[in-house]
Design a protein around this motif. Structure first.
Motif, PDB file in Angstrom:
ATOM      1  N   PRO A  26      49.842  55.475  40.461  1.00 22.55           N
ATOM      2  CA  PRO A  26      48.397  55.227  40.573  1.00 22.55           C
ATOM      3  C   PRO A  26      47.805  55.798  41.851  1.00 22.55           C
ATOM      4  CG  PRO A  26      49.560  53.228  39.904  1.00 22.55           C
ATOM      5  CD  PRO A  26      50.603  54.229  40.289  1.00 22.55           C
ATOM      6  N   LEU A  27      48.535  55.671  42.961  1.00 23.89           N
ATOM      7  CA  LEU A  27      48.003  56.171  44.223  1.00 23.89           C
ATOM      8  C   LEU A  27      47.817  57.679  44.178  1.00 23.89           C
ATOM      9  CD1 LEU A  27      49.940  54.045  46.862  1.00 23.89           C
ATOM     10  CD2 LEU A  27      47.781  53.570  45.719  1.00 23.89           C
ATOM     11  N   ALA A  28      48.760  58.374  43.556  1.00 24.66           N
ATOM     12  CA  ALA A  28      48.659  59.830  43.475  1.00 24.66           C
ATOM     13  C   ALA A  28      47.458  60.242  42.625  1.00 24.66           C
ATOM     14  CB  ALA A  28      49.945  60.411  42.898  1.00 24.66           C
ATOM     15  N   VAL A  29      47.211  59.524  41.541  1.00 22.17           N
ATOM     16  CA  VAL A  29      46.074  59.846  40.682  1.00 22.17           C
ATOM     17  C   VAL A  29      44.761  59.624  41.418  1.00 22.17           C
ATOM     18  CG1 VAL A  29      44.884  59.241  38.546  1.00 22.17           C
ATOM     19  CG2 VAL A  29      47.372  59.347  38.591  1.00 22.17           C
ATOM     20  N   LEU A  30      44.643  58.483  42.105  1.00 18.24           N
ATOM     21  CA  LEU A  30      43.420  58.207  42.850  1.00 18.24           C
ATOM     22  C   LEU A  30      43.227  59.214  43.985  1.00 18.24           C
ATOM     23  CD1 LEU A  30      43.606  54.305  43.038  1.00 18.24           C
ATOM     24  CD2 LEU A  30      42.115  55.696  41.586  1.00 18.24           C
ATOM     25  N   ALA A  31      44.322  59.574  44.667  1.00 21.05           N
ATOM     26  CA  ALA A  31      44.217  60.547  45.748  1.00 21.05           C
ATOM     27  C   ALA A  31      43.747  61.896  45.222  1.00 21.05           C
ATOM     28  CB  ALA A  31      45.565  60.689  46.446  1.00 21.05           C
ATOM     29  N   GLU A  32      44.260  62.303  44.078  1.00 14.12           N
ATOM     30  CA  GLU A  32      43.857  63.582  43.491  1.00 14.12           C
ATOM     31  C   GLU A  32      42.386  63.552  43.097  1.00 14.12           C
ATOM     32  OE1 GLU A  32      45.221  66.613  39.873  1.00 14.12           O
ATOM     33  OE2 GLU A  32      46.209  64.671  40.162  1.00 14.12           O
TER      34      GLU A  32
END
Length: 797
Positions: A147-153
């Protein structure tokens, strides 16, 4: 009470081990003052949560659960000082609010078979790390997202860690006064992600979330909807607020397997919190996050000061000016990159440029000692523990041998009572497969009065202690029982001899009779000379250690002497007609047996000189038989020469026969390898005896061109092992050529430095007192002088 979900429980979605989340949780709890706090974790920990208030409890720590019948099946739930769950626990204990863990019980999660998953499925999981048992899960897995990677992207970041630092870890008062705002935003974001990607499709997550919802319903019914606070992974927030019925949740939990489990607190380390260690919920920089959480103000300046202190301890020239310039550069980089505060990336870049002169070498030390850190937590004595762990803790304290996360070397003098006790403990733990210490190369490697150990305590060792608890309630009884069991079940002679050596090192006197009987039985039945030769060195070392430790080794001496006799009888025929690999292996056995026989003490009915005489006769047979491979004949000749049992003229004659024109070149090269190869000082022998060097030179120049290619690898392997100075001196001697008339040349006249016309025995004898001082003080150590004299004899040879 103002909450992200109006009129309902306070759902605080966090990132495990996030200092920004921890600060936000504390602020939200202060503002809401809930009557009960629910935390993602195993409910078996409810009985232990009060220990978090004990002054002896110092994070990082972890809840450890293991199956009673299979201690190796275990799980950890680590908590650092900057973990939101730890902050919530301490807040609840301070405000007299009940604390309850609401995740799936360990009794169920430990019962599920390994499904290959790791972490807890929320992208920032808080389940067990290495050595843990994962929870339930289907073999057919859907795509698990971060989830963190998706939000960061979505926010335009290519690094999830950097995005999380900017949005959460560096969040200040300027972001608003509402303490619930960040949790409302995180919950909304996770809800959108679950709508887009689904819940992951893992039955493991579904079962866990069903259990959490049931526990949340029970707390709401008991305390009221607006009096409950929940601290859990952000990914679970939408599931806890979803409209699922209790009946559906109970159906998901129906028929879950169970095992009997136990739980306790154990110390944890920052290294094990790091993602590179394999922990599913790991973070890249626990030391950096701990600094951000603990720094009251100016975190970048305080961090640079820490780095400067570390570099100064390592004798690096770092001044206050370096610190000032590094802080300025880090802040400038953060401004240029559009970050609210200099993060780990900016501080690292500034440290490299200003304090490390552009080198990455010091950065490795900074990362290991500060960015990750070597902190080891502590738990109070009142924490539950298996009896073996309590005995181990008692021994560690009485011997002043404190477990530490940072690797260190410890030198032990076995003549001192405390050091001898430490040695016994470490050897007993090794026998129990509790690898706290490993022997290191040092003075102890020769089997005298000193030992060197490399120690490092890892959290997984608590699991090993629990596993070893099946053997006994104390370290001594457990090691004794395991040694006796291994002696009975062992099938190989070498395995039993190694076990006998371990028992003597660990002083397991009660286990020795069982091990000695097994050793005698295996030795009597084993007719393989290679096995006997392989076992003898371990027995000889055991006898030497037993003498040092004042252990009765009479039975072991009888077995060793009998084994040596059988080796003397069977070795000559076993060395005949061997191929190259078999000859190399037998040569190693030859060296081992030769050393072992030199260490065996004299028995009442068997003088030591008699045994050594028989062994010398065996070496003579091997040196003279043409059917024995050249590498073994050459090695036997060299051993006789070193022991003074073979005149130099006779050694030269045997070399001349081995290197005669009629000898096959490959066999002659093998003889040379056996005679002067390896680390046996063969190069210096050729330097000092030019007759032997001339024989080798004459043979080498006469090898036919067709055979030279075949013998070259053997010769290169032999001579490449010599020290550079020895090779250089040999090259000078060969280039100068043989002396006229066959007489030994005067090296001083030949211009070779360091050599006289003959050995000056008076000057040679004058070296011995200096060597004794280097090896120890014989005036205050009369017993140790025996070992020194043995070492000096080797130097003289």
């Amino acid at each position: 009470m103002t909450t992200p979900l109006r009129g309902g429980p306070l759902l605080l979605g966090v990132r495990h081990h996030g200092p920004g989340s921890a600060r936000a949780v504390r602020a939200a709890l202060d503002a809401a003052s809930p009557r009960v706090v629910l935390i993602e974790g195993p409910p078996e920990g409810d009985a232990l949560v009060s220990l978090a208030a004990d002054p002896q409890m110092r994070p990082p720590v972890a809840l450890l659960a293991h199956a009673v019948d299979d201690p190796g099946r275990a799980a950890f739930w680590p908590l650092a000082e900057f973990s939101p769950e730890w902050v919530a626990i301490r807040w609840a204990l301070t405000h007299d609010a009940p604390v309850r863990f609401i995740d799936l019980p360990a009794t169920h999660s430990l019962a599920f078979k390994d499904d290959g998953e790791e972490g807890d499925g929320d992208g920032d999981g808080n389940e067990a790390g290495p050595g843990s048992a994962p929870g339930p899960g289907d073999r057919e897995r859907a795509l698990r997202i971060d989830p963190l990677a998706v939000l960061a992207e979505a926010a335009g970041y290519d690094d999830a860690e950097r995005w999380w630092e900017d949005v959460v870890e560096h969040r200040g008062a300027a972001d608003g006064d509402d303490p619930f705002a960040p949790f409302a935003a995180v919950g909304e974001a996770m809800g959108a992600l679950r709508e887009e990607y689904g819940d992951g499709g893992h039955r493991r997550d579904q079962v866990r979330e069903a259990y959490m919802r049931l526990q949340l319903r029970a707390a709401r019914k008991e305390f009221g909807d607006d009096q409950v606070a929940v601290v859990c992974g952000a990914w679970h927030v939408p599931a806890l607020g979803a409209g699922s019925t209790a009946t559906a949740d109970r159906a998901l939990l129906k028929g879950l397997p169970k095992v009997k489990s136990e739980m306790t607190w154990v110390p944890w380390t920052h290294h094990r919190l790091a993602r590179h260690s394999g922990y599913g919920a790991g973070i890249d920089s626990p030391g950096w996050y701990g600094h951000l959480f603990g720094a009251p103000d100016r975190p970048v300046t305080r961090w640079m000061t820490k780095v400067a202190g570390l570099l100064r301890e390592e004798d690096q020239p770092v001044s206050s000016a370096h610190v000032i310039e590094a802080v300025r550069l880090a802040e400038t980089l953060a401004t240029m990159r559009g970050r609210p505060l200099a993060g780990l990336t900016e501080t690292t870049d500034a440290i490299r440029a200003v304090m490390c002169d552009g080198s990455d070498v010091p950065l490795a030390l900074i990362r290991d000692r500060l960015v990750v850190g070597d902190v080891l937590g502590e738990v109070p004595d009142s924490a539950p523990a298996v009896p073996l762990q309590r005995d181990l803790t008692r021994l560690q304290r009485s011997l002043r041998l404190k477990p530490e996360a940072l690797e260190r070397e410890v030198d032990l003098d076995l003549r001192k009572e405390t050091d001898a006790g430490r040695s016994r403990l470490l050897h007993r733990l090794r026998l129990l497969a509790i690898g706290w210490g490993e022997p290191a190369a040092g003075r102890g490697s020769t089997g005298t009065f000193r030992e060197t150990w490399r120690l490092r305590w890892e959290p997984e060792l608590y699991v090993r202690v629990a596993e070893a608890g099946v053997w006994g309630t104390t370290v001594l009884s457990a090691a004794t029982a395991k040694a006796e069991s291994r002696a009975v079940s062992a099938t190989a002679l070498s395995e039993v001899t190694a076990l006998a050596e371990q028992c003597l090192l660990a002083e397991l006197t009660d286990a020795l009779p069982v091990v000695m009987k097994a050793l005698a039985d295996r030795a009597a039945l084993d007719a393989d000379v290679g096995h006997l030769a392989q076992a003898l060195p371990a027995l000889a070392r055991s006898l030497r250690y037993g003498d040092v430790r004042s252990t009765d080794t009479a039975a072991l001496g009888e077995v060793a002497a009998g084994l040596a006799e059988r080796v003397c009888v069977g070795l000559p025929p076993a060395c005949a007609a061997l191929d190259a690999d078999g000859a190399a292996e037998m040569r190693a056995h030859l060296d081992g047996v030769h050393t072992a026989i030199g260490l065996l003490p004299a028995a009442p009915d068997r003088p030591a000189g008699d045994l050594s005489g028989r062994w010398a006769a065996v070496l003579r047979k091997l040196a003279a038989r043409d059917t024995v491979p050249g590498v073994i004949r050459g090695r036997a000749t060299r051993l006789l020469l070193d022991d003074g049992r073979l005149p130099e003229d006779e050694a030269a004659r045997l070399m001349g026969l081995a290197l005669s024109p009629g000898a096959p070149p490959a066999d002659a090269a093998a003889w040379i390898e056996g005679f002067v190869g390896g680390a046996s000082g063969g190069g210096m022998l050729l330097v000092h005896d030019e007759r032997l060097l001339a024989l080798v030179d004459t043979w080498l120049t006469g090898v036919p061109a067709a055979s030279f290619t075949d013998v070259l690898p053997l010769l290169r392997r032999t001579f490449s092992a010599y020290e550079p100075g020895v090779r250089r001196t040999l090259g000078e001697l060969v280039r100068r050529g043989p002396a006229g008339g066959g007489a030994r040349p005067d090296r001083a006249e030949a211009g070779i430095p360091g050599f006289g016309a003959a050995v000056d025995e008076t000057r040679a004898d004058a070296v011995l007192p200096v060597l004794r001082l280097l090896l120890g003080d014989p005036d205050h150590d009369p017993d140790h002088r025996i070992d020194h004299d043995n070492d000096l004899a080797g130097v003289a040879r």
